[in-house]
Design a protein around this motif. Structure first.
Motif, PDB file in Angstrom:
ATOM      1  N   LEU A  11      37.691  37.588  64.874  1.00  0.00           N
ATOM      2  CA  LEU A  11      39.002  36.930  64.883  1.00  0.00           C
ATOM      3  C   LEU A  11      39.252  36.149  66.166  1.00  0.00           C
ATOM      4  O   LEU A  11      40.329  35.594  66.353  1.00  0.00           O
ATOM      5  N   ASP A  12      38.274  36.099  67.040  1.00  0.00           N
ATOM      6  CA  ASP A  12      38.418  35.402  68.314  1.00  0.00           C
ATOM      7  C   ASP A  12      38.211  33.903  68.133  1.00  0.00           C
ATOM      8  O   ASP A  12      37.742  33.436  67.109  1.00  0.00           O
ATOM      9  N   ARG A  13      38.567  33.134  69.157  1.00  0.00           N
ATOM     10  CA  ARG A  13      38.473  31.669  69.100  1.00  0.00           C
ATOM     11  C   ARG A  13      37.050  31.183  68.872  1.00  0.00           C
ATOM     12  O   ARG A  13      36.838  30.160  68.232  1.00  0.00           O
ATOM     13  N   PHE A  14      36.056  31.902  69.386  1.00  0.00           N
ATOM     14  CA  PHE A  14      34.678  31.456  69.252  1.00  0.00           C
ATOM     15  C   PHE A  14      34.187  31.569  67.802  1.00  0.00           C
ATOM     16  O   PHE A  14      33.584  30.643  67.262  1.00  0.00           O
ATOM     17  N   HIS A  15      34.455  32.707  67.176  1.00  0.00           N
ATOM     18  CA  HIS A  15      34.082  32.876  65.768  1.00  0.00           C
ATOM     19  C   HIS A  15      34.863  31.917  64.864  1.00  0.00           C
ATOM     20  O   HIS A  15      34.316  31.381  63.906  1.00  0.00           O
ATOM     21  N   LEU A  16      36.131  31.737  65.161  1.00  0.00           N
ATOM     22  CA  LEU A  16      36.944  30.847  64.327  1.00  0.00           C
ATOM     23  C   LEU A  16      36.450  29.403  64.394  1.00  0.00           C
ATOM     24  O   LEU A  16      36.408  28.707  63.372  1.00  0.00           O
ATOM     25  N   VAL A  17      36.037  28.953  65.580  1.00  0.00           N
ATOM     26  CA  VAL A  17      35.471  27.602  65.694  1.00  0.00           C
ATOM     27  C   VAL A  17      34.190  27.513  64.866  1.00  0.00           C
ATOM     28  O   VAL A  17      33.971  26.536  64.155  1.00  0.00           O
ATOM     29  N   GLN A  18      33.361  28.533  64.942  1.00  0.00           N
ATOM     30  CA  GLN A  18      32.127  28.537  64.144  1.00  0.00           C
ATOM     31  C   GLN A  18      32.440  28.450  62.652  1.00  0.00           C
ATOM     32  O   GLN A  18      31.766  27.728  61.914  1.00  0.00           O
ATOM     33  N   ASP A  19      33.451  29.166  62.209  1.00  0.00           N
ATOM     34  CA  ASP A  19      33.850  29.108  60.794  1.00  0.00           C
ATOM     35  C   ASP A  19      34.301  27.704  60.396  1.00  0.00           C
ATOM     36  O   ASP A  19      33.972  27.222  59.319  1.00  0.00           O
ATOM     37  N   VAL A  20      35.064  27.073  61.258  1.00  0.00           N
ATOM     38  CA  VAL A  20      35.521  25.707  60.967  1.00  0.00           C
ATOM     39  C   VAL A  20      34.331  24.769  60.857  1.00  0.00           C
ATOM     40  O   VAL A  20      34.240  23.960  59.921  1.00  0.00           O
ATOM     41  N   VAL A  21      33.394  24.881  61.781  1.00  0.00           N
ATOM     42  CA  VAL A  21      32.192  24.031  61.742  1.00  0.00           C
ATOM     43  C   VAL A  21      31.449  24.240  60.427  1.00  0.00           C
ATOM     44  O   VAL A  21      30.996  23.274  59.801  1.00  0.00           O
ATOM     45  N   ASP A  22      31.338  25.486  59.986  1.00  0.00           N
ATOM     46  CA  ASP A  22      30.648  25.773  58.722  1.00  0.00           C
ATOM     47  C   ASP A  22      31.332  25.106  57.534  1.00  0.00           C
ATOM     48  O   ASP A  22      30.690  24.786  56.540  1.00  0.00           O
ATOM     49  N   ARG A  23      32.616  24.892  57.624  1.00  0.00           N
ATOM     50  CA  ARG A  23      33.368  24.315  56.514  1.00  0.00           C
ATOM     51  C   ARG A  23      33.510  22.797  56.601  1.00  0.00           C
ATOM     52  O   ARG A  23      33.925  22.162  55.650  1.00  0.00           O
ATOM     53  N   LEU A  24      33.149  22.223  57.734  1.00  0.00           N
ATOM     54  CA  LEU A  24      33.215  20.775  57.911  1.00  0.00           C
ATOM     55  C   LEU A  24      31.797  20.215  57.994  1.00  0.00           C
ATOM     56  O   LEU A  24      31.306  19.847  59.064  1.00  0.00           O
ATOM     57  N   LEU A  25      31.153  20.167  56.871  1.00  0.00           N
ATOM     58  CA  LEU A  25      29.743  19.793  56.805  1.00  0.00           C
ATOM     59  C   LEU A  25      29.470  18.406  57.368  1.00  0.00           C
ATOM     60  O   LEU A  25      28.373  18.123  57.852  1.00  0.00           O
ATOM     61  N   HIS A  26      30.451  17.527  57.327  1.00  0.00           N
ATOM     62  CA  HIS A  26      30.245  16.163  57.813  1.00  0.00           C
ATOM     63  C   HIS A  26      30.032  16.097  59.329  1.00  0.00           C
ATOM     64  O   HIS A  26      29.653  15.055  59.852  1.00  0.00           O
ATOM     65  N   LEU A  27      30.245  17.209  60.050  1.00  0.00           N
ATOM     66  CA  LEU A  27      30.034  17.208  61.496  1.00  0.00           C
ATOM     67  C   LEU A  27      28.553  17.109  61.870  1.00  0.00           C
ATOM     68  O   LEU A  27      28.225  16.677  62.969  1.00  0.00           O
ATOM     69  N   GLY A  28      27.688  17.534  60.977  1.00  0.00           N
ATOM     70  CA  GLY A  28      26.250  17.411  61.195  1.00  0.00           C
ATOM     71  C   GLY A  28      25.778  18.040  62.490  1.00  0.00           C
ATOM     72  O   GLY A  28      26.138  19.160  62.825  1.00  0.00           O
ATOM     73  N   SER A  29      24.971  17.275  63.265  1.00  0.00           N
ATOM     74  CA  SER A  29      24.379  17.815  64.487  1.00  0.00           C
ATOM     75  C   SER A  29      25.435  18.099  65.558  1.00  0.00           C
ATOM     76  O   SER A  29      25.265  19.003  66.371  1.00  0.00           O
TER      77      SER A  29
END
Length: 80
Positions: free
Chosen positions: A28-46
């Protein structure tokens, strides 16, 4: 249709050393939450992969700091 709602909950892991560590244990920390967002925004790529790795590095740094000092990183402790 992709589900746009993701729910987090409490996981019992045993002894917790800090309030932030409890968040870490439960993802539930900011680091895990950012990782979750990245996983859901596939267009971010590299760029997303790079950001996700940065967050993973911070998780490791935080864990080592807590183990050594018994408290959170100063940037976590003093965050406003």
């Amino acid at each position: 249709m992709e589900n746009s709602l993701h729910v987090r909950g409490y996981k019992e892991e045993g002894t917790i050393t800090t309030a932030f560590e409890m968040r870490l244990q439960n993802d539930l920390d900011r680091f895990h939450l950012v990782q979750d967002v990245v996983d859901r925004l596939l267009h971010l790529g590299s760029k997303g992969a790079y950001l996700k790795q940065m967050m993973q590095d911070k998780l490791i740094e935080q864990k080592h700091y807590i183990d050594k000092h018994g408290e959170d990183l100063p940037e976590v402790r003093n965050w406003k």
